[in-house]
Motif scaffolding. Structure first.
Motif, PDB file in Angstrom:
ATOM      1  N   GLY A 152       0.838  -1.198   0.000  1.00 16.03           N
ATOM      2  CA  GLY A 152       0.000   0.000   0.000  1.00 16.03           C
ATOM      3  C   GLY A 152       0.872   1.246   0.000  1.00 16.03           C
ATOM      4  N   SER A 153       0.302   2.338  -0.489  1.00 13.76           N
ATOM      5  CA  SER A 153       0.988   3.634  -0.560  1.00 13.76           C
ATOM      6  C   SER A 153       2.294   3.555  -1.317  1.00 13.76           C
ATOM      7  N   ALA A 154       2.344   2.664  -2.269  1.00 22.27           N
ATOM      8  CA  ALA A 154       3.571   2.500  -3.064  1.00 22.27           C
ATOM      9  C   ALA A 154       3.288   2.664  -4.541  1.00 22.27           C
ATOM     10  N   GLY A 155       2.125   3.141  -4.873  1.00 21.32           N
ATOM     11  CA  GLY A 155       1.742   3.335  -6.263  1.00 21.32           C
ATOM     12  C   GLY A 155       0.322   3.882  -6.295  1.00 21.32           C
ATOM     13  N   PRO A 156      -0.206   4.167  -7.479  1.00 19.96           N
ATOM     14  CA  PRO A 156      -1.560   4.728  -7.550  1.00 19.96           C
ATOM     15  C   PRO A 156      -2.635   3.770  -7.037  1.00 19.96           C
ATOM     16  N   THR A 157      -2.387   2.484  -7.223  1.00 17.24           N
ATOM     17  CA  THR A 157      -3.247   1.490  -6.576  1.00 17.24           C
ATOM     18  C   THR A 157      -2.332   0.517  -5.846  1.00 17.24           C
ATOM     19  N   ILE A 158      -2.961  -0.459  -5.194  1.00 12.03           N
ATOM     20  CA  ILE A 158      -2.167  -1.448  -4.458  1.00 12.03           C
ATOM     21  C   ILE A 158      -1.238  -2.168  -5.434  1.00 12.03           C
ATOM     22  N   VAL A 159      -0.016  -2.352  -5.013  1.00  9.70           N
ATOM     23  CA  VAL A 159       0.987  -2.975  -5.876  1.00  9.70           C
ATOM     24  C   VAL A 159       1.182  -4.439  -5.497  1.00  9.70           C
ATOM     25  N   THR A 160       1.136  -5.293  -6.506  1.00  7.70           N
ATOM     26  CA  THR A 160       1.522  -6.684  -6.263  1.00  7.70           C
ATOM     27  C   THR A 160       2.770  -6.947  -7.109  1.00  7.70           C
ATOM     28  N   CYS A 161       3.520  -7.967  -6.723  1.00  8.80           N
ATOM     29  CA  CYS A 161       4.785  -8.219  -7.407  1.00  8.80           C
ATOM     30  C   CYS A 161       5.003  -9.720  -7.572  1.00  8.80           C
ATOM     31  N   PRO A 162       4.428 -10.299  -8.612  1.00  7.99           N
ATOM     32  CA  PRO A 162       4.584 -11.739  -8.815  1.00  7.99           C
ATOM     33  C   PRO A 162       6.046 -12.173  -8.880  1.00  7.99           C
ATOM     34  N   GLU A 163       6.909 -11.292  -9.405  1.00  2.00           N
ATOM     35  CA  GLU A 163       8.334 -11.663  -9.503  1.00  2.00           C
ATOM     36  C   GLU A 163       8.918 -11.901  -8.115  1.00  2.00           C
ATOM     37  N   ALA A 164       8.547 -11.060  -7.182  1.00  2.00           N
ATOM     38  CA  ALA A 164       9.064 -11.227  -5.823  1.00  2.00           C
ATOM     39  C   ALA A 164       8.515 -12.502  -5.198  1.00  2.00           C
ATOM     40  N   GLU A 165       7.226 -12.773  -5.449  1.00  2.00           N
ATOM     41  CA  GLU A 165       6.617 -14.001  -4.935  1.00  2.00           C
ATOM     42  C   GLU A 165       7.346 -15.212  -5.495  1.00  2.00           C
ATOM     43  N   GLU A 166       7.578 -15.191  -6.814  1.00  2.00           N
ATOM     44  CA  GLU A 166       8.309 -16.274  -7.498  1.00  2.00           C
ATOM     45  C   GLU A 166       9.674 -16.469  -6.867  1.00  2.00           C
ATOM     46  N   ALA A 167      10.352 -15.355  -6.661  1.00  2.00           N
ATOM     47  CA  ALA A 167      11.742 -15.435  -6.187  1.00  2.00           C
ATOM     48  C   ALA A 167      11.845 -16.082  -4.811  1.00  2.00           C
ATOM     49  N   LEU A 168      10.737 -16.053  -4.063  1.00  2.00           N
ATOM     50  CA  LEU A 168      10.797 -16.607  -2.708  1.00  2.00           C
ATOM     51  C   LEU A 168      10.497 -18.108  -2.669  1.00  2.00           C
ATOM     52  N   ILE A 169       9.895 -18.601  -3.738  1.00  2.00           N
ATOM     53  CA  ILE A 169       9.491 -20.015  -3.723  1.00  2.00           C
ATOM     54  C   ILE A 169      10.708 -20.908  -3.563  1.00  2.00           C
ATOM     55  N   GLY A 170      10.600 -21.838  -2.636  1.00  2.00           N
ATOM     56  CA  GLY A 170      11.683 -22.790  -2.405  1.00  2.00           C
ATOM     57  C   GLY A 170      12.781 -22.261  -1.498  1.00  2.00           C
ATOM     58  N   LYS A 171      12.701 -20.976  -1.136  1.00  2.04           N
ATOM     59  CA  LYS A 171      13.757 -20.409  -0.303  1.00  2.04           C
ATOM     60  C   LYS A 171      13.270 -20.250   1.131  1.00  2.04           C
ATOM     61  N   PRO A 172      14.191 -20.219   2.072  1.00  2.00           N
ATOM     62  CA  PRO A 172      13.763 -19.925   3.449  1.00  2.00           C
ATOM     63  C   PRO A 172      13.570 -18.409   3.624  1.00  2.00           C
ATOM     64  N   LEU A 173      12.892 -18.042   4.727  1.00  6.93           N
ATOM     65  CA  LEU A 173      12.706 -16.625   5.010  1.00  6.93           C
ATOM     66  C   LEU A 173      13.933 -16.091   5.738  1.00  6.93           C
ATOM     67  N   SER A 174      15.021 -16.032   5.007  1.00  5.14           N
ATOM     68  CA  SER A 174      16.239 -15.489   5.621  1.00  5.14           C
ATOM     69  C   SER A 174      16.710 -14.297   4.800  1.00  5.14           C
ATOM     70  N   THR A 175      17.683 -13.626   5.341  1.00  9.01           N
ATOM     71  CA  THR A 175      18.084 -12.324   4.790  1.00  9.01           C
ATOM     72  C   THR A 175      18.329 -12.311   3.293  1.00  9.01           C
ATOM     73  N   GLU A 176      19.156 -13.240   2.804  1.00  4.72           N
ATOM     74  CA  GLU A 176      19.519 -13.179   1.375  1.00  4.72           C
ATOM     75  C   GLU A 176      18.344 -13.304   0.423  1.00  4.72           C
ATOM     76  N   PRO A 177      17.524 -14.362   0.552  1.00  7.58           N
ATOM     77  CA  PRO A 177      16.395 -14.449  -0.379  1.00  7.58           C
ATOM     78  C   PRO A 177      15.437 -13.265  -0.220  1.00  7.58           C
ATOM     79  N   LEU A 178      15.263 -12.796   1.022  1.00  7.20           N
ATOM     80  CA  LEU A 178      14.372 -11.662   1.220  1.00  7.20           C
ATOM     81  C   LEU A 178      14.955 -10.395   0.586  1.00  7.20           C
ATOM     82  N   GLN A 179      16.265 -10.217   0.682  1.00  3.99           N
ATOM     83  CA  GLN A 179      16.898  -9.056   0.050  1.00  3.99           C
ATOM     84  C   GLN A 179      16.721  -9.103  -1.460  1.00  3.99           C
ATOM     85  N   GLU A 180      16.871 -10.314  -2.045  1.00  5.00           N
ATOM     86  CA  GLU A 180      16.687 -10.439  -3.497  1.00  5.00           C
ATOM     87  C   GLU A 180      15.263 -10.078  -3.889  1.00  5.00           C
TER      88      GLU A 180
END
Lengths: 158, 764, 280
Positions: free
Chosen positions: C214-242
Motif C-alpha cells: 500500500g501507498s507505493a503506487g496509484p493502486t495497491i501494488v503486487t509483485c509476482p516476480e518477488a513471490e516467485e523469487a521466494l518459492i523454495g527459499k527460506p525466510l532469511s536475509t539473502e532471499p528476502l533481500q533479493e
C-alpha cells in the motif's frame, strides 16, 4: 427535519436540517457545550459522544443519523449528581489540565472499560489513541483510567 | 465529596477539575448570547503583494450578510502588536503573509459567513517573497518592511571568546536547524464580543493577556482603554499562542459595526494554522572550545530567528534564546550573536520554551559532540561544567538564586533508568537499535529586566463568608488558579468548600501581566500571599472588635470561622461578612518580581526581556529505539529530573513536567510546519501531527526541591523548562543507537533512514 | 444544506437513487463527510447506508467468507470468522485511524474511497478478494484489483453500491503478516504498508506467497516476480533481500507531504525483511 432520539436518558426532539453536524446540534441547538470541537475532521476526538454506548465522533455525524439512537454526552454521565468513577478518578489522579480534551477522553474511557474492564496500561493507551491531549502527556490519564477500572471491578481495598 | 485540604505542598486536586470533568465549565468558545452574528476574516492567500482592489459587492449582496468591513472602516492606527505595533488589523496596502486579513464579514450564521468569504474578490499584485531567513539578510532580498528585514541584530558576549579559542585544547563546530512548531491547543482562537448600551465593548475571549489586550485593541482601533472590558475564562490551552491579539482586534472591530448585536469569531483548525502564531524556526551555528579535561572555555554561536512578517515577541524570543545559548554551563568566554529576521512565512511568536527550546538543541548536541571527542561520559562533561549558585552564566549574570542543575544531573546519574540503561539497550529485538540520550537545560522565569513583572492580587471575604480570590492572570491549563486557591486556603486556613475563584475580568480583577514566562504562580502568588496575610490580620482584628476583646491575641482562623482559643467563642465567617462593609473586606496587594542586579555590559540592544535572574533547571534521559527497516524513532522510556524551587502542589508540578515532555517529544519526532513559498502545506491535524497516547512513553518525573530562601513559598515556574530537553535527549539517544548525528528536527523516519544509509558519523 | 437520507432497506435505497441520482453514498462518514466539509465534493444529497441490515455482518458461504460492506472496522475486529480465518486483514484493521474511527468506519468505505493508503486494501488484494456490487438490477462481482482503477476511482456505476466483499478462506497459507509504516503510532495515514500471506513448508521453505503493498503506487501494488523469487527459499536475509530488490523495481510511489518517493521505495522492499523474524 424532525429528529427524535434519547439524550442522556430523556426523549428529545429537534427540528434541524438533516445534514446539520450533530456536534452543532448539541452545542448550539441544545446548549450542551460539554462536547467540544477542535478539528472538525475526526482527527482529535474532542467531539466524542456515546451512541448506543459506543464512542463516536459527533463532528462526523449528520443529525439524521441519530434518529432513534441513545446518546450520552458528558453532561449525562454523572447519574443524579454523583460522578462516574472515571470522572472521579480524573479529578483524583490529576488527569485534568486545561480540560478541553477531558469530556471526549472520559467518554472514550467509559466505552473502553465497557469493552474491557481490566485493561493493561498499553491497552488503555490504545483505547484512547483517538483522543488528542496537548497538555498532559497522557500518563496521568492512563493512571486515572487504570484506577477507575480497578474501582469499577470492585478492587479497591476497604 | 470529601473535604479537600488546601495546604501548600499537598497534591490537592485542581479546584476547577470537577467543572471540567462534568462539562459544566465554560471556555470562551462555549459562551453564547441571543442574536449573535458570526464574524470571519478573508485572508490574503498569497505571501507577499500589493493590494490593488477588494471587491466585496457580491458578498454584501448575499442574503444574511450583515456587513463587510475593510481597512477604510478602521479609525485608529490599524496596527496591533505587543511591543512593536507593526501588524495590520485589516491589511490596506500590502499583504506580508498568506494569513494577512484583508476583509471582515459579519453574517447571520457560519454557512453564510463561509459563502460570503468565498465571494470576496481580492486583487493582489504579487511581489517576490522572501522565505529563507538567511537569504532575507542579504541586501538584495525583497523587503518585508520598508525598514528592511532585520528586526533586531544583537550580541551577548562575556570575556573574549574569539581570542580564547586559541587557548582551547579542543574545538568542535556544527550547525543546526529547527522548523516552526504549532501550539495545537485544542480550543482554537475565539471570542464573543458585544457593545453595551453605554458604548463599552465587552469581550469574552480565549486569551493569555486580558489586560494588555485592551491596550492593543484601543491602539489599533482608536478607542479608550477603559471602554473595553475583557473577560478571560479558563483557556483550552494556550502555550504562548494566545499571548497577543489573535481575534481580539478583529472582534472588537466587528462589535463596533454590529448595531448592538453580539459577534462571535471562532477560528476553525485550518485558519488557526494559517493565521495563528508559531514557534520561531531557527538556524544555528555553534563553535565550542574546551580544555583537555572537559572544562568549557569558549563559545561562539550565531542564531538566526525567522520571525515571519511581524514582530510579535520576536526580539524577546531571540533574546531569551541567546541568553540560554550556553546552556546551564559555566563558560567564561562567549560571543553569541543573533539576528531576528522578517520573512513572508507565517508569523512567529511566543511558544512554551520561548527561543530556549531551539538553542537548547544546539548547545546540548555540542556537549555530546565534545564528550565523544574527548572520550568523556556525556553525564560527566555536563556535571563538570554545570552552573552552581554564585557562578556567572553565559550572559554574565550572577546566579544569586537557587541553581539546581547539579543535583538534577546527580539524581539522574543515580537513577535506575540511567544505571540500567545498558541492559535495556542490549535487549533490542531484531531490526531494532536502542540508545539513550541525556540533556541538561534551564529556563528563565519572568519577564526579565526592562518590563516590570508585576501582579496585583485581590482577595475578599464575601458577604456569605467565603474567601474569594480575584485572579488577575489567566489559567490556560497550567493550574495557576488552583495554586492560588491553595495558597490562599493555606494562609487563611480554609478548605476548598470555603473558597471561590474569579477568573480574570478587567472590570473585577486587577492587572497582573500575561499568563506566560512561567511567572504567574510566582508573581501573582507572591502578591496573593501578602494580600492574604493582610486579610488574615484584618479578619482577626475585626473579630476582636466583635468579641469586644482588647486585642487580637488568641484568635485563630479555621474553616468557616474564627475561634478565640482562650474562651472557645467562635464567629462564623459569614457573620463577619455581613457585619463589615465591602471596602473593609477586600485587600489588594502588588508584587513585582526581582530582577538581576548585575550591570552586564552586553545585550544592550535588548530594552526589555534581558537579563533574567531566576532559572529553573532540568536533566532529562530518553530511551530511544530506532527501527532499521523503516527508520522510525520511538521514545520507549523517559526520565525528567526538575528543580523548580519549592513545590506548591506536587501533582501540578508533575502535570507540567509531563505536558512539557510530551510537547518536546512531538517537536523532536514529528512536528513541523511545512512551508512552500510561505504557504503552509499541512494546515490540519491530518498532516501536522502531534503525539497520541501511543506515542508518549511512561514518563518518570523526579523533583529536586531547593527551597528558595529569598522569597516566601520560594517556588519557580516549571512550565517551560521541560520542553527544552526532549529533542536533544532524543537526538543523543539516536546517536547512541545508530552512531548517526542528526542536526535537523524533526527526527523523522525518513531522515533517520537516509542518515543510516549514508556512512558512519555523517552529519545531516 | 443537503438532505441526508437513511434508507432502511435495499429496496428503499434503490428508490432513493431514483429520487436523487447524484447523491453520494456513505456509511461511517469518516472519509466522505470530511471531504464534503472541505468542499472537495459537492453532491446534491447524501445517502447513509447505516440502517440497511443486509449490508452488515460476516458470514460463511461454503469455502468463502462474505463481509458486509457496512460492517464497521470494530465489528470485524470482534468477529470470530475474521480473527480465525483472516488474521492478515485483522492485523490491518487494527491499525486504521483510531478506536473512534474504527467504531464508525466501514470496510466498504475503506474500499470505495480507493486511496492507495487504505489499510484494508493490501490484505484484500493479497487474499484475491472479490467485491460484490449491488443495484436495482441485481448484483455483479469482480476481483478487487479490477474494481479499483486509480486513487479515488472505482468501477461503481450510478445507483450502484458496494454490497459485500468475498474472500475464499485462505487455508493454503500458514503465515499472515501485515505491517503499516506511519509517522506516528495512531491516527496515522500509511506511508507504506505490506500484506503477506505465505505457506511455509515444515523445513521453513516458502511454498506459496501472496504479497501486496500500500501507498507505493496509484493502486495497491503486487509483485509476482518477488513471490516467485521466494518459492523454495527460506525466510532469511539473502532471499528476502533479493525479493526486496524486485519489489523496489515494481513500485511507483509518489512524493507528498508525508514522505518522499525514494523513502517509500526503499522501505517497501525493507518490509519484506521483517518476515525473517515473524516466526520468532
Amino acid at each position: 427535519m424532525r429528529i427524535s432520539f434519547y439524550l442522556n436518558g430523556e426523549e428529545t426532539h429537534v427540528e434541524v436540517p438533516s445534514e446539520r453536524r450533530f456536534v452543532d446540534v448539541l452545542r448550539e441547538d441544545l446548549g450542551l457545550t460539554g462536547t467540544k470541537e477542535s478539528c472538525g475532521a475526526g482527527e482529535c476526538g474532542a467531539c466524542t459522544i456515546l451512541v448506543d454506548g459506543q464512542a463516536r465522533l459527533s463532528c462526523l455525524m449528520a443529525a439524521a443519523q441519530l434518529q432513534g439512537r441513545r446518546v450520552t454526552t458528558i453532561e449525562g454521565l454523572a447519574a443524579d449528581g454523583s460522578l462516574h468513577p472515571v470522572q472521579e478518578a480524573f479529578i483524583e489522579y490529576g488527569a485534568v489540565q486545561c480540560g478541553f480534551c477531558t469530556p471526549g477522553v472520559v467518554l472514550a474511557a467509559v466505552h473502553l472499560l465497557d469493552r474491557n474492564p481490566d485493561p493493561t496500561r498499553e491497552q488503555i493507551r490504545e483505547g484512547l489513541s483517538g483522543n488528542l491531549c496537548r497538555c498532559s502527556g497522557y500518563v496521568k490519564i492512563v493512571d486515572a483510567v487504570e484506577a477507575a477500572a480497578r474501582k469499577m471491578r470492585g478492587g479497591t481495598p476497604q | 465529596m470529601s473535604i479537600r485540604m488546601l495546604e501548600v505542598g499537598y497534591p490537592a486536586p485542581r479546584f476547577d477539575a470537577r467543572a471540567k470533568v462534568t462539562g459544566e465549565g465554560k471556555y470562551a468558545v462555549d459562551h453564547s448570547r441571543e442574536d449573535t452574528l458570526w464574524a470571519g476574516a478573508k485572508r490574503a492567500g498569497i505571501a507577499h503583494g500589493i493590494i490593488r482592489g477588494i471587491d466585496t459587492s457580491a458578498a454584501r449582496a448575499l442574503p444574511g450578510v450583515y456587513a463587510v468591513l475593510t481597512r477604510k472602516d478602521i479609525t485608529g492606527t490599524n496596527r496591533q502588536g505587543i511591543v512593536h505595533k507593526d501588524q495590520p488589523v485589516l491589511a490596506g496596502e500590502k499583504v506580508r503573509h498568506c494569513g494577512d486579513p484583508v476583509a471582515l464579514v459579519l453574517a447571520e450564521d457560519r454557512d453564510i459567513l463561509k459563502k460570503a468569504l468565498s465571494l470576496i474578490r481580492v486583487d493582489i499584485e504579487p511581489l517576490p517573497g522572501v522565505f529563507d531567513p538567511e537569504k532575507a539578510l542579504k541586501p538584495e532580498a525583497p523587503r518585508v518592511h520598508e525598514t528592511g528585514n532585520i528586526l533586531q541584530n544583537a550580541v551577548i558576549s562575556i570575556g573574549n571568546a574569539l581570542e580564547s579559542f586559541n587557548k582551547c585544547d579542543i574545538i568542535v563546530e556544527d550547525s543546526f536547524a529547527v522548523p516552526g512548531q504549532e501550539h495545537a491547543f485544542l480550543e482554537t482562537e475565539n471570542g464573543l464580543a458585544w457593545r453595551e448600551s453605554d458604548g463599552r465593548i465587552v469581550m469574552v475571549v480565549s486569551t493569555q493577556a486580558p489586560f494588555r489586550d485592551r491596550f492593543e485593541i484601543a491602539h489599533a482601533l482608536g478607542l479608550e482603554v477603559d471602554a473595553i472590558r475583557v473577560i478571560s475564562p479558563h483557556l483550552g490551552g494556550g502555550f504562548g499562542g494566545k499571548d497577543g491579539s489573535t481575534v481580539q482586534c478583529l472582534l472588537a472591530l466587528a462589535a463596533l459595526h454590529a448595531g448592538g448585536r453580539s459577534v462571535k469569531m471562532w477560528w476553525e483548525r485550518e485558519e488557526s494554522f494559517i493565521a495563528g502564531y508559531k514557534r520561531h524556526p531557527v538556524r544555528m551555528r555553534y563553535r565550542l572550545g574546551a580544555m583537555r579535561d572537559g572544562a568549557l572555555h569558549a563559545l561562539e554561536c550565531g542564531l538566526i530567528y525567522d520571525t515571519g512578517p511581524y514582530a510579535h515577541l520576536g526580539v524577546e524570543v531571540m533574546a531569551l534564546g541567546m541568553e540560554h545559548a550556553g546552556g546551564p554551563y559555566r563558560i567564561p568566554n562567549t560571543f553569541i550573536e543573533g539576528w531576528c529576521v522578517y520573512t513572508n512565512n507565517p508569523i512567529s511568536g511566543a511558544m512554551r520554551g520561548f527561543g530556549v527550546c531551539q538553542a537548547s538543541f544546539g548547545i546540548e548536541r555540542m556537549m555530546d559532540l565534545l564528550a565523544s571527542k574527548l572520550g568523556m561520559s556525556r553525564l560527566d562533561i555536563r556535571l563538570k561544567n554545570a552552573l552552581r549558585r554564585g557562578d556567572r552564566n553565559c550572559a554574565g549574570v550572577t546566579l544569586v538564586h537557587s541553581t539546581g542543575i547539579v543535583p538534577c544531573l546527580e539524581t539522574l546519574g543515580r537513577h535506575s533508568l540511567w544505571m540500567e540503561s545498558g541492559k535495556w539497550k542490549g535487549a533490542a529485538g531484531p531490526f531494532k537499535r536502542r540508545g539513550v540520550g541525556i540533556a541538561a537545560v534551564s529556563n528563565a522565569m519572568g519577564y526579565g529586566r526592562g518590563l516590570p513583572d508585576s501582579a496585583i492580587a485581590k482577595v475578599e471575604l464575601t458577604r456569605e463568608g467565603k474567601i474569594r480570590v480575584y485572579s488577575g492572570v489567566p489559567d490556560m491549563g497550567q493550574g495557576n488558579s488552583s495554586a492560588f486557591v491553595q495558597i490562599a486556603g493555606e494562609i487563611l486556613s480554609q478548605d476548598a468548600s470555603g473558597m471561590e475563584l474569579i477568573q480574570p475580568d478587567t472590570d473585577r480583577t486587577l492587572p497582573s501581566g500575561s499568563s506566560s514566562a512561567g511567572r504567574t504562580t510566582y508573581t501573582y502568588g507572591n502578591a496573593l500571599i501578602q494580600a492574604c496575610k493582610e486579610l488574615k490580620e484584618k479578619l482577626l482584628h475585626r473579630t476582636a472588635l466583635m468579641l469586644m476583646l482588647d486585642e487580637a491575641r488568641g484568635l485563630t482562623l479555621l474553616p468557616g470561622k474564627v475561634r478565640h482559643l482562650p474562651s472557645g467563642r467562635e464567629v462564623p465567617l459569614e457573620l463577619l461578612g455581613r457585619f463589615f462593609p465591602e471596602t473593609d473586606r477586600i485587600v489588594v496587594n502588588q508584587f513585582i518580581m526581582p530582577v538581576a542586579q548585575d550591570n552586564v555590559d552586553t545585550g544592550k540592544e535588548f530594552k526589555i526581556g534581558f537579563p533574567h535572574v531566576f532559572f529553573s533547571y532540568a536533566a532529562h534521559l530518553a530511551y530511544v529505539e530506532v527501527d532499521e527497516l523503516t527508520g522510525k524513532v520511538d521514545v520507549k522510556g523517559y526520565l525528567a529530573v526538575t528543580e523548580g524551587g519549592r513545590i506548591i502542589n506536587p501533582s501540578g508540578f508533575e502535570q507540567q513536567v509531563h505536558g512539557a515532555v510530551a510537547q518536546g517529544i512531538g517537536y523532536g519526532l514529528m512536528e513541523e510546519v511545512l512551508l512552500d513559498e510561505g504557504r503552509i502545506l499541512n494546515p490540519n491535524f491530518t498532516n501536522y501531527i502531534i503525539p497520541t497516547s501511543l506515542d508518549i512513553p511512561e514518563i518518570t518525573s523526579v523533583s529536586v526541591e531547593m527551597v528558595e530562601s529569598a522569597e516566601p513559598f520560594g517556588m519557580k515556574g516549571v512550565g517551560e523548562v521541560g520542553t527544552n530537553a526532549p529533542l536533544p535527549a532524543i537526538a543523543g539517544g539516536v546517536e547512541d543507537a545508530v552512531g548517526r548525528r542528526l542536526s535537523r528536527s524533526p527526527l523523522t523516519a525518513e531522515s533517520m533512514l537516509r542518515a543510516m544509509d549514508r556512512g558512519p558519523g555523517v552529519i545531516e | 444544506m443537503r438532505d441526508v437520507i437513511l434508507p432502511g432497506s435495499l429496496n428503499e435505497l434503490w428508490r432513493c437513487f431514483e429520487d436523487k441520482p447524484q447523491a453520494a453514498v456513505y456509511a461511517g462518514g469518516t472519509d466522505l463527510l470530511v471531504g464534503v466539509r472541505h468542499g472537495l465534493l459537492n453532491p446534491e444529497a447524501l445517502i447513509c447506508l447505516d440502517r440497511i441490515e443486509e449490508l452488515k455482518g460476516v458470514g460463511e458461504r461454503g469455502g468463502s467468507i462474505r463481509i458486509g460492506s457496512c460492517a464497521t472496522h470494530v465489528q470485524l475486529l470482534d468477529d470470530p470468522l475474521i480473527t480465525s480465518h483472516l488474521p492478515v486483514l485483522w492485523q490491518a484493521i487494527r491499525g486504521i485511524g483510531s478506536p473512534l474511527v474504527r467504531n464508525m468506519g466501514t470496510i466498504g468505505g475503506n474500499i470505495c474511497t480507493a486511496s492507495p493508503a487504505g489499510d484494508t486494501l493490501p490484505p484484500l488484494y493479497a487474499l484475491r478478494a472479490e467485491v460484490e456490487l449491488g443495484s436495482k438490477e441485481g448484483s455483479r462481482r469482480m476481483p478487487i484489483a479490477e474494481f479499483i482503477m486509480r486513487p479515488g476511482a472505482t468501477r461503481l456505476q450510478r445507483a450502484e453500491i458496494l454490497a459485500g466483499v468475498w474472500v475464499k478462506k485462505p487455508g493454503e497459507y500458514n503465515l499472515h503478516h501485515f505491517e503499516k509504516v506511519g509517522l506516528r503510532n495512531a491516527l496515522a495515514c500509511s506511508v507504506v504498508s505490506m500484506a503477506a500471506l505465505l505457506r511455509l513448508a515444515p523445513d521453513g521453505a516458502v511454498e506459496k506467497a501472496s504479497l501486496a503493498w500500500g501507498s507505493a503506487g496509484p493502486t495497491i501494488v503486487t509483485c509476482p516476480e518477488a513471490e516467485e523469487a521466494l518459492i523454495g527459499k527460506p525466510l532469511s536475509t539473502e532471499p528476502l533481500q533479493e525479493a526486496a530488490a524486485l519489489v523496489r523495481k515494481a513500485v511507483s510511489p509518489i512524493s507528498d507531504v508525508r514522505a518522499d518517493a525514494d523513502y517509500r521505495r526503499i522501505v517497501a522492499g525493507n518490509l519484506l525483511l521483517r518476515l525473517a523474524n515473524v516466526l520468532k
